[in-house]
Design a protein around this motif. Structure first.
Motif, PDB file in Angstrom:
ATOM      1  N   UNK A 133      -6.923  -1.153   5.250  1.00  0.00           N
ATOM      2  CA  UNK A 133      -6.098   0.014   5.541  1.00  0.00           C
ATOM      3  C   UNK A 133      -6.741   0.801   6.665  1.00  0.00           C
ATOM      4  N   UNK A 134      -6.022   1.808   7.134  1.00  0.00           N
ATOM      5  CA  UNK A 134      -6.563   2.671   8.172  1.00  0.00           C
ATOM      6  C   UNK A 134      -6.006   2.372   9.545  1.00  0.00           C
ATOM      7  N   UNK A 135      -6.406   3.195  10.510  1.00  0.00           N
ATOM      8  CA  UNK A 135      -5.849   3.114  11.857  1.00  0.00           C
ATOM      9  C   UNK A 135      -6.153   1.789  12.541  1.00  0.00           C
ATOM     10  N   UNK A 136      -7.243   1.156  12.170  1.00  0.00           N
ATOM     11  CA  UNK A 136      -7.613  -0.095  12.822  1.00  0.00           C
ATOM     12  C   UNK A 136      -6.939  -1.322  12.251  1.00  0.00           C
ATOM     13  N   UNK A 156      -0.094  -2.536  10.670  1.00  0.00           N
ATOM     14  CA  UNK A 156       0.910  -2.634   9.604  1.00  0.00           C
ATOM     15  C   UNK A 156       0.319  -2.443   8.217  1.00  0.00           C
ATOM     16  N   UNK A 157      -0.747  -1.660   8.092  1.00  0.00           N
ATOM     17  CA  UNK A 157      -1.426  -1.504   6.797  1.00  0.00           C
ATOM     18  C   UNK A 157      -0.493  -1.057   5.674  1.00  0.00           C
ATOM     19  N   UNK A 158       0.412  -0.103   5.881  1.00  0.00           N
ATOM     20  CA  UNK A 158       1.252   0.326   4.754  1.00  0.00           C
ATOM     21  C   UNK A 158       2.106  -0.782   4.161  1.00  0.00           C
ATOM     22  N   UNK A 159       2.412  -1.814   4.958  1.00  0.00           N
ATOM     23  CA  UNK A 159       3.242  -2.913   4.466  1.00  0.00           C
ATOM     24  C   UNK A 159       2.430  -4.116   4.013  1.00  0.00           C
ATOM     25  N   UNK A 160       1.128  -3.997   4.027  1.00  0.00           N
ATOM     26  CA  UNK A 160       0.283  -5.041   3.446  1.00  0.00           C
ATOM     27  C   UNK A 160       0.186  -4.807   1.944  1.00  0.00           C
ATOM     28  N   UNK A 161      -0.151  -5.840   1.178  1.00  0.00           N
ATOM     29  CA  UNK A 161      -0.272  -5.635  -0.275  1.00  0.00           C
ATOM     30  C   UNK A 161      -1.435  -4.709  -0.600  1.00  0.00           C
ATOM     31  N   UNK A 162      -1.245  -3.875  -1.598  1.00  0.00           N
ATOM     32  CA  UNK A 162      -2.361  -3.105  -2.112  1.00  0.00           C
ATOM     33  C   UNK A 162      -3.322  -4.081  -2.782  1.00  0.00           C
ATOM     34  N   UNK A 164       0.831  -1.200   0.000  1.00  0.00           N
ATOM     35  CA  UNK A 164       0.000   0.000   0.000  1.00  0.00           C
ATOM     36  C   UNK A 164       0.872   1.259   0.000  1.00  0.00           C
ATOM     37  N   UNK A 165       1.957   1.240   0.767  1.00  0.00           N
ATOM     38  CA  UNK A 165       2.841   2.404   0.819  1.00  0.00           C
ATOM     39  C   UNK A 165       3.484   2.671  -0.533  1.00  0.00           C
TER      40      UNK A 165
END
Length: 266
Positions: free
Chosen positions: A84-87, A90-96, A69-70
């Motif tokens: 994604x999001x605050x909840x 590690x969302x930025x490092x998950x796949x888009x 995602x990043x």
């Protein structure tokens, strides 16, 4: 020893082709040499047959990880992902994910423009989606078994069927890229996490040996690799498993990884 030799050959093959031009290290690209392998499976689904010798004649690089995602947001300026999001840890490092085939194509074109301006794209090469043959070649990483892990795929080896070995993470979601062991060529998540868009249009295999196969025209596009979704199961994650997807489809089970390889016109 075999893995070390393969990686050394890959580095020399790609270096010879690119005259010293190398990808940005931040993109985590892995050098892949030309080679021949058996694509498909005669004991698999109908569209995986006939198994056929395929030769890839040009070296290329492929992403060690699925595009995160990043990474996507840094190039495209948006993030369409469900997870994604605050909840989401590690969302930025998950796949888009949750993006169209055209979105992936647009990302690759923008990345090519950026990296070419920086002098990091060899002549005649571009960032793009992997062809179906390149994808399976890299997924197998020299193996001939249904999965690059062998005769079975365990929950400790990939994020599939809604289960993850790391019970601290939420059940039934994507995982940060690289959370599971790499295959013999150092590539992560070739099985599971998200299915991956390929460059090819979906078409039946032709019988006989094939050199640098690529299908440009057709209604649907190919997806590979299986995903985190529970209904997928290990069968959907096999190296030879292929799926038909309309280019205008998108959901949280489909993402992509990039190749830096010889230019193709999709």
């Amino acid at each position: 020893m075999r893995r070390v030799r393969t990686l050394v050959l890959a580095v020399f093959a790609v270096a010879a082709c690119s005259r010293g031009v190398q990808p940005d290290p931040a993109l985590h690209m892995v050098a892949i040499p030309p080679g021949t392998f058996v694509m498909g499976a005669n004991d698999g689904a109908d569209d995986e047959q006939p198994a056929q010798p395929v030769t890839l004649t040009k070296p290329f690089w492929i992403g060690r990880y699925e595009v995160t995602q990043a990474q996507y947001e840094a190039v495209a300026g948006t993030n369409p992902s469900k997870f994604q999001g605050a909840g989401i840890a590690d969302a930025p490092q998950r796949p888009v994910e949750n993006l169209l085939w055209d979105d992936a194509i647009a990302y690759c074109r923008a990345l090519t423009a950026r990296e070419r301006a920086a002098g990091r794209v060899p002549a005649g090469y571009e960032y793009r989606l992997p062809t179906e043959a390149e994808w399976e070649f890299c997924c197998r990483a020299g193996t001939t078994t249904p999965w690059h892990t062998g005769a079975r795929l365990a929950a400790q080896q990939a994020n599939f069927a809604g289960a993850r070995a790391d019970r601290a993470r939420t059940f039934g979601q994507t995982a940060p890229v690289g959370s599971y062991p790499a295959n013999a060529w150092g590539l992560h998540d070739m099985h599971g996490n998200v299915e991956e868009w390929c460059l090819d249009a979906y078409a039946p295999y032709a019988a006989g040996a094939v050199v640098d196969p690529f299908v440009a025209n057709g209604d649907g596009r190919v997806r590979r690799g299986g995903s985190w979704i529970g209904s997928a199961g290990e069968w959907r994650c096999r190296s030879s498993m292929r799926g038909f997807v309309w280019p205008l489809s998108k959901n949280s089970s489909i993402g992509f990884r990039v190749v830096l390889g010889p230019a193709r016109v999709p």
